[in-house]
Design a protein around this motif. Structure first.
Motif, mmCIF file in Angstrom:
data_model
loop_
_atom_site.group_PDB
_atom_site.id
_atom_site.type_symbol
_atom_site.label_atom_id
_atom_site.label_comp_id
_atom_site.label_asym_id
_atom_site.label_seq_id
_atom_site.Cartn_x
_atom_site.Cartn_y
_atom_site.Cartn_z
ATOM 1 N N PHE A 36 -21.638 53.384 4.531
ATOM 2 C CA PHE A 36 -22.282 52.189 3.976
ATOM 3 C C PHE A 36 -22.352 51.099 5.033
ATOM 4 C CE2 PHE A 36 -17.906 50.821 3.479
ATOM 5 C CZ PHE A 36 -17.965 49.445 3.647
ATOM 6 N N LYS A 37 -23.315 50.211 4.841
ATOM 7 C CA LYS A 37 -23.423 48.962 5.601
ATOM 8 C C LYS A 37 -23.537 47.855 4.574
ATOM 9 C CE LYS A 37 -25.505 50.743 9.768
ATOM 10 N NZ LYS A 37 -26.607 50.664 10.720
ATOM 11 N N GLN A 38 -22.883 46.740 4.851
ATOM 12 C CA GLN A 38 -22.858 45.645 3.882
ATOM 13 C C GLN A 38 -23.089 44.321 4.582
ATOM 14 O OE1 GLN A 38 -19.819 45.306 0.620
ATOM 15 N NE2 GLN A 38 -19.026 43.699 1.939
ATOM 16 N N GLU A 39 -23.836 43.445 3.908
ATOM 17 C CA GLU A 39 -23.980 42.055 4.328
ATOM 18 C C GLU A 39 -23.589 41.179 3.153
ATOM 19 O OE1 GLU A 39 -27.877 41.068 5.751
ATOM 20 O OE2 GLU A 39 -27.689 42.403 7.480
ATOM 21 N N LYS A 40 -22.685 40.259 3.424
ATOM 22 C CA LYS A 40 -22.237 39.341 2.372
ATOM 23 C C LYS A 40 -22.568 37.926 2.818
ATOM 24 C CE LYS A 40 -18.397 38.804 -0.731
ATOM 25 N NZ LYS A 40 -17.138 39.419 -1.137
ATOM 26 N N GLN A 41 -23.340 37.214 1.992
ATOM 27 C CA GLN A 41 -23.726 35.838 2.285
ATOM 28 C C GLN A 41 -22.910 34.903 1.412
ATOM 29 O OE1 GLN A 41 -27.954 35.599 1.671
ATOM 30 N NE2 GLN A 41 -28.375 37.217 3.151
ATOM 31 N N VAL A 42 -22.104 34.068 2.090
ATOM 32 C CA VAL A 42 -21.244 33.113 1.394
ATOM 33 C C VAL A 42 -21.434 31.752 2.046
ATOM 34 C CG1 VAL A 42 -18.864 32.542 0.741
ATOM 35 C CG2 VAL A 42 -19.530 34.932 1.015
ATOM 36 N N SER A 43 -21.843 30.771 1.273
ATOM 37 C CA SER A 43 -22.023 29.399 1.764
ATOM 38 C C SER A 43 -22.836 29.353 3.056
ATOM 39 C CB SER A 43 -20.657 28.729 1.976
ATOM 40 O OG SER A 43 -19.934 28.722 0.781
ATOM 41 N N GLY A 44 -23.927 30.092 3.116
ATOM 42 C CA GLY A 44 -24.811 30.071 4.278
ATOM 43 C C GLY A 44 -24.357 30.927 5.452
ATOM 44 N N MET A 45 -23.197 31.521 5.362
ATOM 45 C CA MET A 45 -22.705 32.387 6.441
ATOM 46 C C MET A 45 -22.910 33.844 6.032
ATOM 47 S SD MET A 45 -19.243 30.392 7.522
ATOM 48 C CE MET A 45 -19.023 31.397 8.959
ATOM 49 N N VAL A 46 -23.178 34.706 7.028
ATOM 50 C CA VAL A 46 -23.385 36.125 6.765
ATOM 51 C C VAL A 46 -22.259 36.912 7.429
ATOM 52 C CG1 VAL A 46 -24.921 38.095 7.096
ATOM 53 C CG2 VAL A 46 -25.883 35.837 6.648
ATOM 54 N N PHE A 47 -21.621 37.763 6.633
ATOM 55 C CA PHE A 47 -20.558 38.631 7.125
ATOM 56 C C PHE A 47 -21.031 40.073 7.002
ATOM 57 C CE2 PHE A 47 -18.671 34.801 5.387
ATOM 58 C CZ PHE A 47 -17.857 34.372 6.427
ATOM 59 N N LYS A 48 -20.905 40.830 8.094
ATOM 60 C CA LYS A 48 -21.346 42.222 8.091
ATOM 61 C C LYS A 48 -20.143 43.141 8.195
ATOM 62 C CE LYS A 48 -25.812 41.237 10.156
ATOM 63 N NZ LYS A 48 -26.791 41.615 11.169
ATOM 64 N N SER A 49 -20.250 44.263 7.502
ATOM 65 C CA SER A 49 -19.199 45.269 7.583
ATOM 66 C C SER A 49 -19.824 46.640 7.358
ATOM 67 C CB SER A 49 -18.095 45.002 6.552
ATOM 68 O OG SER A 49 -18.616 45.054 5.241
ATOM 69 N N SER A 50 -19.052 47.664 7.676
ATOM 70 C CA SER A 50 -19.527 49.037 7.453
ATOM 71 C C SER A 50 -18.318 49.950 7.364
ATOM 72 C CB SER A 50 -20.459 49.485 8.585
ATOM 73 O OG SER A 50 -19.785 49.466 9.824
ATOM 74 N N GLY A 51 -18.570 51.165 6.913
ATOM 75 C CA GLY A 51 -17.487 52.131 6.783
ATOM 76 C C GLY A 51 -17.873 53.277 5.881
ATOM 77 N N ASP A 52 -16.891 53.761 5.137
ATOM 78 C CA ASP A 52 -17.079 54.909 4.249
ATOM 79 C C ASP A 52 -17.004 54.448 2.800
ATOM 80 O OD1 ASP A 52 -17.177 56.985 6.298
ATOM 81 O OD2 ASP A 52 -15.092 56.427 6.669
#
Length: 155
Positions: A36-52
Motif C-alpha cells: 500500500f501507499k498512503q497520503e494523509k493530509q492534516v492541517s495542510g500538511m501531507v504525510f506519506k507512508s507505505s508498506g504491507d
C-alpha cells in the motif's frame, strides 16, 4: 427552469439506491495481502507512508508500515473502527447495517458512503470513498469530520 432541475438531477450523485440493488456490481472480496501507499493530509500538511497491507475477512484491516518508519496499525481506534466495520460488511455482502447507517452512491466502480446523522460514525467520519476493482479494493479515501483526509492505494 425545467432544464435547471434536469441538469441538477443528472449531475447529482444518486443516494437513493439500496445497496442490495447494486450488490452484483461489487465484487466478492476475500482476505488479501498486498503493498500500500498512503497520503494523509492534516492541517495542510501531507504525510506519506507505505508498506504491507493485510485484510483478514471477519477480523479486519492491519497496516504494516515500512516507510518512513516501521510501525503496525490496526483500524480499531475510535475514528477508524467504523471504516473497519464497513470494509468487513462489504466483503461479507452484509448490506443491512450499511443501509441503516449510510447514504451511498455507486458509479464507475466508486462506492461513496456518507454517514446518516443517527449512525455512530456520524461524529467521526464525513465520507468514505472506495474504488473497487475486479477482485479487490483499489483505493480508499477517508475524510474525517476534523478535515483529515487519508488516501490509500493498494497494489
Amino acid at each position: 427552469m425545467r432544464i435547471f432541475w434536469v441538469l441538477i438531477f443528472i449531475a447529482a450523485p444518486v443516494f437513493a439506491q439500496h445497496l442490495s440493488e447494486i450488490a452484483s456490481q461489487i465484487p466478492q472480496f476475500e482476505s488479501i495481502r498486498c503493498k500500500f501507499k498512503q497520503e494523509k493530509q492534516v492541517s495542510g500538511m501531507v504525510f506519506k507512508s507505505s508498506g504491507d497491507f493485510v485484510f483478514e475477512k471477519d477480523k479486519g484491516v492491519t497496516f504494516y508500515t515500512t516507510y518512513p518508519v516501521k510501525s503496525t496499525a490496526s483500524y480499531t481506534t475510535k475514528e477508524y473502527r467504523h471504516i473497519n466495520n464497513v470494509i468487513n460488511a462489504i466483503s461479507n455482502k452484509n448490506y443491512s447495517k450499511l443501509e441503516k447507517d449510510f447514504e451511498f452512491s455507486f458509479d464507475n466502480q466508486l462506492l461513496k458512503l456518507i454517514p446518516k446523522p443517527a449512525s455512530q460514525a456520524y461524529n467521526h467520519l464525513k465520507s468514505l470513498e472506495i474504488t473497487v476493482g475486479e477482485t479487490k479494493i483499489d483505493k480508499i479515501v477517508i475524510l474525517l469530520c476534523d478535515g483529515t483526509k487519508t488516501s490509500i492505494w493498494f497494489q
